[in-house]
Design a protein around this motif. Structure first.
Motif, PDB file in Angstrom:
ATOM      1  N   GLY A  40       0.811  -1.211   0.000  1.00  0.00           N
ATOM      2  CA  GLY A  40       0.000   0.000   0.000  1.00  0.00           C
ATOM      3  C   GLY A  40       0.846   1.263   0.000  1.00  0.00           C
ATOM      4  O   GLY A  40       0.545   2.222  -0.718  1.00  0.00           O
ATOM      5  N   MET A  41       1.909   1.286   0.792  1.00  0.00           N
ATOM      6  CA  MET A  41       2.789   2.457   0.807  1.00  0.00           C
ATOM      7  C   MET A  41       3.513   2.582  -0.528  1.00  0.00           C
ATOM      8  O   MET A  41       3.741   3.692  -1.005  1.00  0.00           O
ATOM      9  N   GLU A  42       3.848   1.455  -1.139  1.00  0.00           N
ATOM     10  CA  GLU A  42       4.460   1.490  -2.465  1.00  0.00           C
ATOM     11  C   GLU A  42       3.499   2.157  -3.454  1.00  0.00           C
ATOM     12  O   GLU A  42       3.897   3.027  -4.232  1.00  0.00           O
ATOM     13  N   ALA A  43       2.230   1.774  -3.409  1.00  0.00           N
ATOM     14  CA  ALA A  43       1.233   2.366  -4.304  1.00  0.00           C
ATOM     15  C   ALA A  43       1.141   3.872  -4.075  1.00  0.00           C
ATOM     16  O   ALA A  43       1.122   4.655  -5.031  1.00  0.00           O
ATOM     17  N   ALA A  44       1.086   4.295  -2.813  1.00  0.00           N
ATOM     18  CA  ALA A  44       0.997   5.723  -2.496  1.00  0.00           C
ATOM     19  C   ALA A  44       2.199   6.471  -3.062  1.00  0.00           C
ATOM     20  O   ALA A  44       2.044   7.527  -3.695  1.00  0.00           O
ATOM     21  N   ASP A  45       3.388   5.910  -2.857  1.00  0.00           N
ATOM     22  CA  ASP A  45       4.621   6.559  -3.342  1.00  0.00           C
ATOM     23  C   ASP A  45       4.652   6.640  -4.865  1.00  0.00           C
ATOM     24  O   ASP A  45       4.868   7.703  -5.432  1.00  0.00           O
ATOM     25  N   VAL A  46       4.439   5.509  -5.518  1.00  0.00           N
ATOM     26  CA  VAL A  46       4.552   5.453  -6.982  1.00  0.00           C
ATOM     27  C   VAL A  46       3.468   6.294  -7.659  1.00  0.00           C
ATOM     28  O   VAL A  46       3.729   6.972  -8.648  1.00  0.00           O
ATOM     29  N   LEU A  47       2.261   6.273  -7.118  1.00  0.00           N
ATOM     30  CA  LEU A  47       1.154   7.017  -7.724  1.00  0.00           C
ATOM     31  C   LEU A  47       1.103   8.479  -7.273  1.00  0.00           C
ATOM     32  O   LEU A  47       0.306   9.264  -7.801  1.00  0.00           O
ATOM     33  N   GLY A  48       1.937   8.837  -6.282  1.00  0.00           N
ATOM     34  CA  GLY A  48       1.966  10.210  -5.800  1.00  0.00           C
ATOM     35  C   GLY A  48       0.697  10.601  -5.055  1.00  0.00           C
ATOM     36  O   GLY A  48       0.231  11.731  -5.161  1.00  0.00           O
ATOM     37  N   ILE A  49       0.141   9.676  -4.300  1.00  0.00           N
ATOM     38  CA  ILE A  49      -1.110   9.874  -3.566  1.00  0.00           C
ATOM     39  C   ILE A  49      -0.798   9.968  -2.072  1.00  0.00           C
ATOM     40  O   ILE A  49       0.039   9.212  -1.565  1.00  0.00           O
ATOM     41  N   ALA A  50      -1.496  10.829  -1.364  1.00  0.00           N
ATOM     42  CA  ALA A  50      -1.343  10.896   0.092  1.00  0.00           C
ATOM     43  C   ALA A  50      -1.689   9.525   0.678  1.00  0.00           C
ATOM     44  O   ALA A  50      -2.736   8.960   0.335  1.00  0.00           O
TER      45      ALA A  50
END
Length: 165
Positions: A40-50
């Motif tokens: 989930g944190m990977e998704a937030a980082d890669v997608l640039g989402i809070a």
């Protein structure tokens, strides 16, 4: 009607269920790093989402019933709050092998939508603070963005504060 972003991901049970239900969503596919352990944190980082808008799907055992808990990736699940929300005293994390068999998804790609066998679902109420949130689309490297109300509708989720930072 469903909409997909550029470079949209594959058809998964989650996207098929959303499309069939006529629920709008945006697919976000990205290159998953096999070394990443916090999907989930990977998704937030890669997608640039809070990170507070990206939610992880956790399979739990509440009094012998497999239960889906959906909480922000930057926080943790409060098992006691989850148990209380379901009318019980204790909850525990489900066995990973059982979670995979039950949902039809692999760890790190378990979506709350389109599971092989649906389970009672509880969504953290912080989700209601946003017009859209992100959940796993059914495989690592693939998230779905949708309105919290639509996630509640398709999963029949109870909405309670079950996460904490």
């Amino acid at each position: 009607m469903a909409k997909k972003s550029a470079g949209a991901g594959p058809g998964t049970p989650a996207t098929i269920a959303l499309t069939k239900a006529g629920i709008a969503f945006t697919a976000h596919a990205y290159a998953h790093d096999p070394a990443a352990t916090s999907y989930g944190m990977e998704a937030a980082d890669v997608l640039g989402i809070a990170p507070e808008r990206v939610f992880k799907t956790l399979m739990t055992d509440v009094a012998g019933t497999l239960t889906v808990a959906i909480v922000p990736v930057n926080g943790t699940l409060d098992l006691k709050a989850l148990a209380q929300a379901m009318g019980h005293k204790k909850a525990a994390m489900a066995d990973p092998a059982v979670a995979q068999r039950r949902t039809g998804y692999v760890l790190g790609g378990i979506s709350p939508i389109g599971q092989r066998q649906p389970s009672p679902t509880v969504l953290d109420s912080s989700s209601l603070e946003y017009s859209s949130i992100f959940v796993s689309g059914g495989q690592r490297g693939f998230d779905i963005e949708l309105a919290p109300a639509d996630l509640i509708l398709i999963t029949k989720a109870l909405t309670v504060r079950i996460g904490h930072s």
